[in-house]
Design an enzyme around this catalytic site. Sequence first.
Site, PDB file in Angstrom:
ATOM      1  N   SER A  11      73.065  43.011  96.235  1.00 15.44           N
ATOM      2  CA  SER A  11      74.408  43.546  95.990  1.00 15.44           C
ATOM      3  C   SER A  11      74.676  43.841  94.520  1.00 15.44           C
ATOM      4  O   SER A  11      75.670  44.465  94.188  1.00 15.44           O
ATOM      5  CB  SER A  11      75.457  42.556  96.500  1.00 15.44           C
ATOM      6  OG  SER A  11      75.374  41.344  95.769  1.00 15.44           O
ATOM      7  N   GLY A  12      73.783  43.375  93.632  1.00 13.38           N
ATOM      8  CA  GLY A  12      73.989  43.558  92.202  1.00 13.38           C
ATOM      9  C   GLY A  12      74.569  42.331  91.522  1.00 13.38           C
ATOM     10  O   GLY A  12      74.902  42.381  90.341  1.00 13.38           O
ATOM     11  N   SER A  14      73.177  39.442  90.610  1.00 10.04           N
ATOM     12  CA  SER A  14      72.360  38.846  89.545  1.00 10.04           C
ATOM     13  C   SER A  14      72.529  39.607  88.239  1.00 10.04           C
ATOM     14  O   SER A  14      72.778  39.010  87.182  1.00 10.04           O
ATOM     15  CB  SER A  14      70.884  38.828  89.940  1.00 10.04           C
ATOM     16  OG  SER A  14      70.684  38.013  91.063  1.00 10.04           O
ATOM     17  N   ALA A  34      66.562  29.052  86.748  1.00  9.48           N
ATOM     18  CA  ALA A  34      65.948  29.655  87.933  1.00  9.48           C
ATOM     19  C   ALA A  34      65.667  28.560  88.955  1.00  9.48           C
ATOM     20  O   ALA A  34      65.061  27.543  88.632  1.00  9.48           O
ATOM     21  CB  ALA A  34      64.649  30.366  87.541  1.00  9.48           C
ATOM     22  N   THR A  35      66.117  28.782  90.201  1.00 15.95           N
ATOM     23  CA  THR A  35      65.976  27.755  91.233  1.00 15.95           C
ATOM     24  C   THR A  35      64.904  28.066  92.266  1.00 15.95           C
ATOM     25  O   THR A  35      64.551  27.196  93.058  1.00 15.95           O
ATOM     26  CB  THR A  35      67.311  27.570  91.981  1.00 15.95           C
ATOM     27  OG1 THR A  35      67.638  28.777  92.660  1.00 15.95           O
ATOM     28  CG2 THR A  35      68.426  27.168  91.038  1.00 15.95           C
ATOM     29  N   HIS A  50      63.039  39.724  88.384  1.00 15.41           N
ATOM     30  CA  HIS A  50      64.150  39.061  87.684  1.00 15.41           C
ATOM     31  C   HIS A  50      63.760  38.726  86.244  1.00 15.41           C
ATOM     32  O   HIS A  50      64.589  38.879  85.338  1.00 15.41           O
ATOM     33  CB  HIS A  50      64.587  37.797  88.428  1.00 15.41           C
ATOM     34  CG  HIS A  50      65.511  38.067  89.555  1.00 15.41           C
ATOM     35  ND1 HIS A  50      66.868  38.178  89.393  1.00 15.41           N
ATOM     36  CD2 HIS A  50      65.283  38.259  90.873  1.00 15.41           C
ATOM     37  CE1 HIS A  50      67.439  38.417  90.557  1.00 15.41           C
ATOM     38  NE2 HIS A  50      66.495  38.472  91.476  1.00 15.41           N
ATOM     39  N   GLU A  62      63.523  26.114  84.736  1.00 20.58           N
ATOM     40  CA  GLU A  62      63.212  26.163  86.165  1.00 20.58           C
ATOM     41  C   GLU A  62      63.516  24.811  86.782  1.00 20.58           C
ATOM     42  O   GLU A  62      63.047  23.783  86.287  1.00 20.58           O
ATOM     43  CB  GLU A  62      61.745  26.551  86.379  1.00 20.58           C
ATOM     44  CG  GLU A  62      61.452  27.963  85.908  1.00 20.58           C
ATOM     45  CD  GLU A  62      60.021  28.387  86.127  1.00 20.58           C
ATOM     46  OE1 GLU A  62      59.213  27.588  86.660  1.00 20.58           O
ATOM     47  OE2 GLU A  62      59.697  29.529  85.756  1.00 20.58           O
TER      48      GLU A  62
END
Length: 165
Positions: A11-12, A14, A34-35, A50, A62
Site C-alpha cells: 500500500s506504500g 513502508s 527490521a523484524t 527494503h 534487526e
Amino acid sequence: MKTLFIGGIKSGKSYSAEQYTLALGSDQKPHYLATTELLDDEMNERISLHRRQRGGEFITLEAPLELYGTLKTTESPVLIECTTMWINNMLYHGRTNEQIVEHIEKVLALPNDLVFVHNDVGSGIIPDNPLARQYVDISGAVSQLIASRCDEVYHCIAGIATKIK
C-alpha cells in the site's frame, strides 16, 4: 511522539513511514528496526528491496522477537518495520497472545519517537484454520492498541498516506 502507518500489503506504508521518520527533524540518525526473519529466497528479495529503498539514511537494527530489549537503550527516533511480521514471529516461536500484548505495551512506554508499520489483515474473510484466525485476531488487537496510544495514525492505500488521527 508515536505514529502508526497501517494499510494493506504493497500500500506504500513502508515508504511513507520512512519519509515521515526522516522528516522528524531529530539531530540523531534514526533507527530502522527490521523484524522480518529471513526464511526463504522470496523473503530475501523483499528484505533486499527494503534495504535498497532506505539506503544509508537509517541505522539498521534487526530484532525478530525482542523489540523492547533492542530499543530500550536507543534515544533517536525508531521506525519499526513491521509489527505484523513481528507478531508472525512471536506466534511461530510459541508466544501467547498475552505475551505479545505485554511486550508491545512495554515498547509503547518507551520515550523515543516511534513510528510503527502494520499490515491491515482484518479486511478479508475469516480464515479457515485456527492459527490464521489467531493471527488475524491478535494482529487486530495489536493494531488497535498501537493506534490508541499513537499521536498520529495514517492509513495508506495506493501510495497515499491519509491522516486519520
